[in-house]
Design a protein around this motif. Structure first.
Motif, PDB file in Angstrom:
ATOM      1  N   ALA A 157     -12.789  35.099 114.713  1.00  9.62           N
ATOM      2  CA  ALA A 157     -13.437  36.161 115.496  1.00  9.62           C
ATOM      3  C   ALA A 157     -12.385  37.065 116.138  1.00  9.62           C
ATOM      4  CB  ALA A 157     -14.356  35.557 116.548  1.00  9.62           C
ATOM      5  N   LYS A 158     -11.279  36.494 116.599  1.00  6.99           N
ATOM      6  CA  LYS A 158     -10.187  37.284 117.169  1.00  6.99           C
ATOM      7  C   LYS A 158      -9.637  38.237 116.112  1.00  6.99           C
ATOM      8  CE  LYS A 158      -6.725  38.334 119.940  1.00  6.99           C
ATOM      9  NZ  LYS A 158      -6.919  39.143 121.146  1.00  6.99           N
ATOM     10  N   ALA A 159      -9.382  37.719 114.918  1.00  9.87           N
ATOM     11  CA  ALA A 159      -8.855  38.548 113.825  1.00  9.87           C
ATOM     12  C   ALA A 159      -9.868  39.611 113.424  1.00  9.87           C
ATOM     13  CB  ALA A 159      -8.497  37.667 112.628  1.00  9.87           C
ATOM     14  N   LEU A 192     -11.602  41.496 106.754  1.00 10.62           N
ATOM     15  CA  LEU A 192     -10.539  40.507 106.608  1.00 10.62           C
ATOM     16  C   LEU A 192     -10.451  40.064 105.155  1.00 10.62           C
ATOM     17  CD1 LEU A 192     -11.180  38.181 109.698  1.00 10.62           C
ATOM     18  CD2 LEU A 192      -9.426  39.960 109.474  1.00 10.62           C
ATOM     19  N   LEU A 193      -9.252  39.735 104.739  1.00 13.79           N
ATOM     20  CA  LEU A 193      -8.989  39.173 103.415  1.00 13.79           C
ATOM     21  C   LEU A 193      -8.299  37.836 103.594  1.00 13.79           C
ATOM     22  CD1 LEU A 193      -7.490  42.393 101.785  1.00 13.79           C
ATOM     23  CD2 LEU A 193      -9.820  41.519 101.500  1.00 13.79           C
ATOM     24  N   LEU A 194      -8.442  36.962 102.604  1.00 13.74           N
ATOM     25  CA  LEU A 194      -7.702  35.706 102.610  1.00 13.74           C
ATOM     26  C   LEU A 194      -7.740  35.088 101.223  1.00 13.74           C
ATOM     27  CD1 LEU A 194      -9.811  33.059 102.546  1.00 13.74           C
ATOM     28  CD2 LEU A 194     -10.164  33.749 104.900  1.00 13.74           C
ATOM     29  N   ASP A 195      -6.842  34.159 101.017  1.00 13.17           N
ATOM     30  CA  ASP A 195      -6.833  33.317  99.823  1.00 13.17           C
ATOM     31  C   ASP A 195      -7.043  31.887 100.283  1.00 13.17           C
ATOM     32  OD1 ASP A 195      -6.186  35.524  98.233  1.00 13.17           O
ATOM     33  OD2 ASP A 195      -4.033  35.140  98.382  1.00 13.17           O
ATOM     34  N   VAL A 196      -7.864  31.143  99.553  1.00 11.31           N
ATOM     35  CA  VAL A 196      -8.101  29.740  99.876  1.00 11.31           C
ATOM     36  C   VAL A 196      -7.894  28.924  98.603  1.00 11.31           C
ATOM     37  CG1 VAL A 196     -10.600  29.846  99.455  1.00 11.31           C
ATOM     38  CG2 VAL A 196      -9.689  28.104 101.001  1.00 11.31           C
TER      39      VAL A 196
END
Length: 147
Positions: free
Chosen positions: A93-95, A102-106
Motif C-alpha cells: 500500500a505504501k508503494a 506497480l510492477l513486479l516479478d515473482v
C-alpha cells in the motif's frame, strides 16, 4: 500498529536476516547453496541498490521490507514468523500510494507469493523461463494497475 519507515544502513544486517528466514520458509525450489550464494548479494548489493522501506512493530522490531526501483517491486520479504499480520499489504500500500501502478516479478515456483500478489490485485502480464541471474527459476511478470 505497524510503522513504515525508510531503511537506514544500520538495518541491513536485520533485513538480510529477515530475507534469509523468509526465503528458507517460502522458496522451497532453492537449494541451500543457492541461498548461501545469494545472501551476501542481498546484504551488500541488493539492499543498497534500491529504495527500501521497512515495517516495524510497536516495539520497533523490524518485521519485513519492500525494495523498489521506481514503481517496480524488486523485493518484498516478511519475517517468517510474522507472515499473515498485514505487513506485506501495508508495504505494498505504501508503494502503491507513491506510484499508483506497480510492477513486479515473482518466482513461478513460489505459489504462496503468487497467491498473495493476485489477492492484492496484481495480474500476470508475462513469463520468463530464467530469473534475473540467468538461473532456471521461471518468473511471472505482474502488474497492478493504478486504482
Amino acid at each position: 500498529m505497524i510503522t513504515i519507515r525508510t531503511r537506514m544502513a544500520a538495518d541491513n544486517e536485520q533485513l538480510a536476516a529477515i530475507w534469509l528466514r523468509s526465503v528458507r520458509a517460502t522458496h522451497h525450489f532453492l537449494k541451500e547453496e543457492d541461498i548461501a550464494r545469494l545472501y551476501p548479494q542481498v546484504l551488500n548489493d541488493y539492499l543498497p541498490a534500491v529504495n527500501v522501506w521497512v515495517a516495524a512493530d510497536p516495539t520497533g522490531e523490524l518485521c519485513g521490507f519492500i525494495g523498489l526501483d521506481g514503481n517496480k517491486v524488486e523485493m518484498l520479504f516478511i519475517d517468517d514468523e510474522r507472515r499473515g499480520e498485514g505487513m506485506g499489504k501495508a508495504l505494498l500500500a505504501k508503494a502503491e500510494a507513491m506510484y499508483g501502478e506497480l510492477l513486479l516479478d515473482v518466482n513461478e515456483q513460489n505459489p504462496q507469493a503468487l497467491a498473495f500478489y493476485q489477492q492484492y490485485g496484481f495480474v500476470v502480464i508475462g513469463r520468463s523461463e530464467l530469473d534475473g541471474q540467468g538461473k532456471p527459476f521461471p518468473l511471472l511478470h505482474m502488474r497492478l494497475a493504478a486504482r
